[in-house]
Design a protein around this motif. Structure first.
Motif, PDB file in Angstrom:
ATOM      1  N   ASP A 173       0.838  -1.195   0.000  1.00  0.00           N
ATOM      2  CA  ASP A 173       0.000   0.000   0.000  1.00  0.00           C
ATOM      3  C   ASP A 173       0.878   1.252   0.000  1.00  0.00           C
ATOM      4  OD1 ASP A 173       0.956   0.204   2.583  1.00  0.00           O
ATOM      5  OD2 ASP A 173      -0.944  -0.324   3.522  1.00  0.00           O
ATOM      6  N   GLU A 174       0.251   2.380  -0.197  1.00  0.00           N
ATOM      7  CA  GLU A 174       0.982   3.650  -0.296  1.00  0.00           C
ATOM      8  C   GLU A 174       1.765   3.964   0.977  1.00  0.00           C
ATOM      9  OE1 GLU A 174       2.604   6.620  -2.328  1.00  0.00           O
ATOM     10  OE2 GLU A 174       1.213   5.176  -3.193  1.00  0.00           O
ATOM     11  N   ALA A 175       1.212   3.637   2.122  1.00  0.00           N
ATOM     12  CA  ALA A 175       1.897   3.902   3.390  1.00  0.00           C
ATOM     13  C   ALA A 175       3.208   3.122   3.492  1.00  0.00           C
ATOM     14  CB  ALA A 175       0.974   3.551   4.556  1.00  0.00           C
ATOM     15  N   THR A 176       3.287   1.978   2.867  1.00  0.00           N
ATOM     16  CA  THR A 176       4.513   1.182   2.854  1.00  0.00           C
ATOM     17  C   THR A 176       5.493   1.710   1.816  1.00  0.00           C
ATOM     18  OG1 THR A 176       3.273  -0.763   3.544  1.00  0.00           O
ATOM     19  CG2 THR A 176       5.429  -1.155   2.552  1.00  0.00           C
ATOM     20  N   LEU A 177       4.969   2.121   0.670  1.00  0.00           N
ATOM     21  CA  LEU A 177       5.831   2.562  -0.425  1.00  0.00           C
ATOM     22  C   LEU A 177       6.483   3.923  -0.180  1.00  0.00           C
ATOM     23  CD1 LEU A 177       3.758   1.464  -3.534  1.00  0.00           C
ATOM     24  CD2 LEU A 177       5.896   0.486  -2.719  1.00  0.00           C
ATOM     25  N   GLN A 178       5.790   4.833   0.444  1.00  0.00           N
ATOM     26  CA  GLN A 178       6.299   6.198   0.576  1.00  0.00           C
ATOM     27  C   GLN A 178       7.645   6.285   1.288  1.00  0.00           C
ATOM     28  OE1 GLN A 178       5.143   8.771  -1.130  1.00  0.00           O
ATOM     29  NE2 GLN A 178       7.032   9.725  -0.423  1.00  0.00           N
ATOM     30  N   PRO A 179       7.830   5.631   2.434  1.00  0.00           N
ATOM     31  CA  PRO A 179       9.170   5.702   3.067  1.00  0.00           C
ATOM     32  C   PRO A 179      10.265   5.090   2.191  1.00  0.00           C
ATOM     33  CG  PRO A 179       7.544   4.807   4.593  1.00  0.00           C
ATOM     34  CD  PRO A 179       6.876   4.934   3.270  1.00  0.00           C
ATOM     35  N   ARG A 199      10.306   5.071  -1.116  1.00  0.00           N
ATOM     36  CA  ARG A 199      10.572   6.051  -2.175  1.00  0.00           C
ATOM     37  C   ARG A 199      11.461   7.174  -1.656  1.00  0.00           C
ATOM     38  NH1 ARG A 199       4.435   5.839  -3.779  1.00  0.00           N
ATOM     39  NH2 ARG A 199       4.510   4.272  -5.417  1.00  0.00           N
ATOM     40  N   THR A 200      11.214   7.611  -0.431  1.00  0.00           N
ATOM     41  CA  THR A 200      12.009   8.675   0.169  1.00  0.00           C
ATOM     42  C   THR A 200      13.460   8.248   0.304  1.00  0.00           C
ATOM     43  OG1 THR A 200      10.076   9.501   1.361  1.00  0.00           O
ATOM     44  CG2 THR A 200      12.243  10.175   2.188  1.00  0.00           C
ATOM     45  N   VAL A 201      13.687   7.055   0.799  1.00  0.00           N
ATOM     46  CA  VAL A 201      15.053   6.543   0.962  1.00  0.00           C
ATOM     47  C   VAL A 201      15.752   6.419  -0.395  1.00  0.00           C
ATOM     48  CG1 VAL A 201      16.416   4.530   1.657  1.00  0.00           C
ATOM     49  CG2 VAL A 201      14.584   5.368   3.130  1.00  0.00           C
ATOM     50  N   VAL A 202      15.058   5.897  -1.375  1.00  0.00           N
ATOM     51  CA  VAL A 202      15.647   5.741  -2.702  1.00  0.00           C
ATOM     52  C   VAL A 202      15.986   7.109  -3.289  1.00  0.00           C
ATOM     53  CG1 VAL A 202      15.193   5.002  -5.073  1.00  0.00           C
ATOM     54  CG2 VAL A 202      14.593   3.507  -3.164  1.00  0.00           C
ATOM     55  N   SER A 203      15.092   8.065  -3.159  1.00  0.00           N
ATOM     56  CA  SER A 203      15.347   9.415  -3.678  1.00  0.00           C
ATOM     57  C   SER A 203      16.572  10.036  -3.021  1.00  0.00           C
ATOM     58  CB  SER A 203      14.130  10.316  -3.442  1.00  0.00           C
ATOM     59  OG  SER A 203      13.048   9.879  -4.216  1.00  0.00           O
ATOM     60  N   LEU A 204      16.686   9.880  -1.711  1.00  0.00           N
ATOM     61  CA  LEU A 204      17.852  10.421  -1.001  1.00  0.00           C
ATOM     62  C   LEU A 204      19.149   9.769  -1.479  1.00  0.00           C
ATOM     63  CD1 LEU A 204      16.421  10.691   2.624  1.00  0.00           C
ATOM     64  CD2 LEU A 204      17.019  12.588   1.098  1.00  0.00           C
ATOM     65  N   LYS A 205      19.119   8.464  -1.667  1.00  0.00           N
ATOM     66  CA  LYS A 205      20.314   7.745  -2.142  1.00  0.00           C
ATOM     67  C   LYS A 205      20.708   8.213  -3.540  1.00  0.00           C
ATOM     68  CE  LYS A 205      21.136   5.028   1.326  1.00  0.00           C
ATOM     69  NZ  LYS A 205      22.352   5.132   2.100  1.00  0.00           N
ATOM     70  N   ILE A 206      19.717   8.433  -4.390  1.00  0.00           N
ATOM     71  CA  ILE A 206      19.999   8.906  -5.754  1.00  0.00           C
ATOM     72  C   ILE A 206      20.619  10.290  -5.705  1.00  0.00           C
ATOM     73  CG2 ILE A 206      18.913   9.654  -7.905  1.00  0.00           C
ATOM     74  CD1 ILE A 206      16.930   7.301  -7.519  1.00  0.00           C
TER      75      ILE A 206
END
Length: 79
Positions: free
Chosen positions: A60-66, A68-75
């Motif tokens: 669900d979105e609540a699981t995906l959002q954190p 996505r945040t971690v991946v964006s920061l790593k990128i």
């Protein structure tokens, strides 16, 4: 057993038909003679048959959002 280690590493490849003809023949001969490897192959077959039967669960979105945040920061860190 040392000989089994070589064959145990190839059991999954055997199930996915990724061994060449010689490797396949050697593994089949070994499995006929080795109870331990034969049992391991049977257990892997059962697992292989069970996994596709499990339903695919979409996060669900609540699981995906954190995530996505971690991946964006790593990128951003790598850029």
């Amino acid at each position: 057993m040392k000989a089994c280690k070589k064959f145990e590493q190839n059991l999954s490849l055997y199930l996915y038909d990724e061994l060449n003809a010689l490797q396949k023949a050697e593994l089949e001969a070994h499995v006929q003679a080795c109870t331990s490897c034969r049992n391991e192959l049977q257990a892997l077959r059962e697992l292989h048959e069970t996994i596709p039967a499990q339903p695919l669960l979409e996060p669900d979105e609540a699981t995906l959002q954190p995530l996505r945040t971690v991946v964006s920061l790593k990128i951003r860190e790598q850029a």
